[in-house]
Design a protein around this motif. Sequence first.
Motif, PDB file in Angstrom:
ATOM      1  N   ARG A 138      10.155  10.982  -4.825  1.00  0.00           N
ATOM      2  CA  ARG A 138       8.929  10.271  -4.462  1.00  0.00           C
ATOM      3  C   ARG A 138       9.299   8.914  -3.879  1.00  0.00           C
ATOM      4  NH1 ARG A 138       5.450   6.472  -6.076  1.00  0.00           N
ATOM      5  NH2 ARG A 138       6.610   5.915  -7.944  1.00  0.00           N
ATOM      6  N   GLY A 139       8.899   8.709  -2.619  1.00  0.00           N
ATOM      7  CA  GLY A 139       9.265   7.471  -1.952  1.00  0.00           C
ATOM      8  C   GLY A 139       8.079   6.621  -1.524  1.00  0.00           C
ATOM      9  N   ASN A 140       6.870   7.044  -1.891  1.00  0.00           N
ATOM     10  CA  ASN A 140       5.705   6.221  -1.538  1.00  0.00           C
ATOM     11  C   ASN A 140       5.557   5.064  -2.517  1.00  0.00           C
ATOM     12  OD1 ASN A 140       4.959   8.361  -3.459  1.00  0.00           O
ATOM     13  ND2 ASN A 140       2.915   7.451  -3.354  1.00  0.00           N
ATOM     14  N   ALA A 141       4.746   4.109  -2.142  1.00  0.00           N
ATOM     15  CA  ALA A 141       4.579   2.912  -2.965  1.00  0.00           C
ATOM     16  C   ALA A 141       3.094   2.579  -3.069  1.00  0.00           C
ATOM     17  CB  ALA A 141       5.334   1.737  -2.349  1.00  0.00           C
ATOM     18  N   PHE A 142       2.741   1.788  -4.089  1.00  0.00           N
ATOM     19  CA  PHE A 142       1.333   1.468  -4.327  1.00  0.00           C
ATOM     20  C   PHE A 142       1.107  -0.035  -4.435  1.00  0.00           C
ATOM     21  CE2 PHE A 142       1.694   5.806  -5.965  1.00  0.00           C
ATOM     22  CZ  PHE A 142       0.569   6.412  -5.409  1.00  0.00           C
ATOM     23  N   VAL A 143       0.036  -0.476  -3.774  1.00  0.00           N
ATOM     24  CA  VAL A 143      -0.461  -1.840  -3.961  1.00  0.00           C
ATOM     25  C   VAL A 143      -1.555  -1.759  -5.012  1.00  0.00           C
ATOM     26  CG1 VAL A 143      -1.574  -3.828  -2.894  1.00  0.00           C
ATOM     27  CG2 VAL A 143      -0.009  -2.406  -1.543  1.00  0.00           C
ATOM     28  N   ALA A 144      -1.419  -2.526  -6.083  1.00  0.00           N
ATOM     29  CA  ALA A 144      -2.371  -2.468  -7.188  1.00  0.00           C
ATOM     30  C   ALA A 144      -3.677  -3.190  -6.847  1.00  0.00           C
ATOM     31  CB  ALA A 144      -1.757  -3.098  -8.437  1.00  0.00           C
ATOM     32  N   ARG A 145      -4.712  -2.850  -7.594  1.00  0.00           N
ATOM     33  CA  ARG A 145      -6.042  -3.415  -7.337  1.00  0.00           C
ATOM     34  C   ARG A 145      -6.051  -4.936  -7.409  1.00  0.00           C
ATOM     35  NH1 ARG A 145     -11.896  -2.144 -10.328  1.00  0.00           N
ATOM     36  NH2 ARG A 145     -13.067  -3.658  -9.089  1.00  0.00           N
ATOM     37  N   ASP A 146      -5.314  -5.498  -8.346  1.00  0.00           N
ATOM     38  CA  ASP A 146      -5.383  -6.951  -8.503  1.00  0.00           C
ATOM     39  C   ASP A 146      -4.707  -7.700  -7.357  1.00  0.00           C
ATOM     40  OD1 ASP A 146      -2.733  -6.410  -9.160  1.00  0.00           O
ATOM     41  OD2 ASP A 146      -2.760  -7.508 -11.062  1.00  0.00           O
TER      42      ASP A 146
END
Length: 289
Positions: free
Chosen positions: A100-108
């Motif tokens: 898994r190479g995707n990334a996430f920007v969190a809500r805050d």
Amino acid sequence: MVATEVRVIDRVVDTARYPLTDPASGAWQTAVFQARQELRTDGCSVLPDFIRSELRETLRAEGAGVAPLAHYDVEQVNAYNIPLDAELPEDHPGRMILERGNAFVARDRIPPTSLIHQLYTSALFKRFVAECFELPELHEFADPLAGLCLNVVSPGMEHPWHFDTNEFTVSMLTQESQAGGVFEYCPNIRSGQAENFGEVRAVLTGNGERLIRGLSLRPGDLQLFKGRYSLHRVTSVRGETARHSAIFAYSERPGVIGNVERTRQLFGRVLPEHLAAAGRAVRGDQLLD
């Protein structure tokens, strides 16, 4: 109906096609009816050009602006997001390791003024989506990180085959990749009563082409998806442009917060809310995950 709610929807959504402020209208009824039919048969529905055309560059730019804040951590996973050392039969699809190479920007880290944040918190939007999924109501996640996030798939990376832990998913492409980055899914490959490990394994080993559908998405399209039962992925992104998509996380019940281990994997951190909620999760089915 709060005036500010109406102004937000009128400004952001193509209300000629999707009149979220007028549930009695023919256009509203038609959009909901079509979404319901597609979700029943395919587990997926795309509402094209949901965002006004003149705002698509704003949508893209806002996502690109926060994308550098994503938590990047290439990791080995399986389609069920369970521990890789789980005791499983030799031919179990959960033993197949993916990257898994995707990334996430969190809500805050997503500004409340952004288009996706305004949509996510809109009561009119939530009512419309709930109707499409044939649910009495929807609640925002209480999770301060996972409630709304931006999924970033950079060139050379992919979001491998997986199932969602939530029964339904609401998402919107905000930036197309130059090449690749195709959303693929296997409609209803499992159910709440049957895992169908054989068919899942066929897809993971490259022998399940007959089960796979590809979906053409454009920035501003709204995607409604039953990812709990449909194996899905985003193929490897090619070229120089990353693929960005907003994920709107809702639940049928209030107060949902992600578990500590999964939150740390996706966002690289946990907050006191996650620690306080540990052990309180209630499973809705007995699927592997």
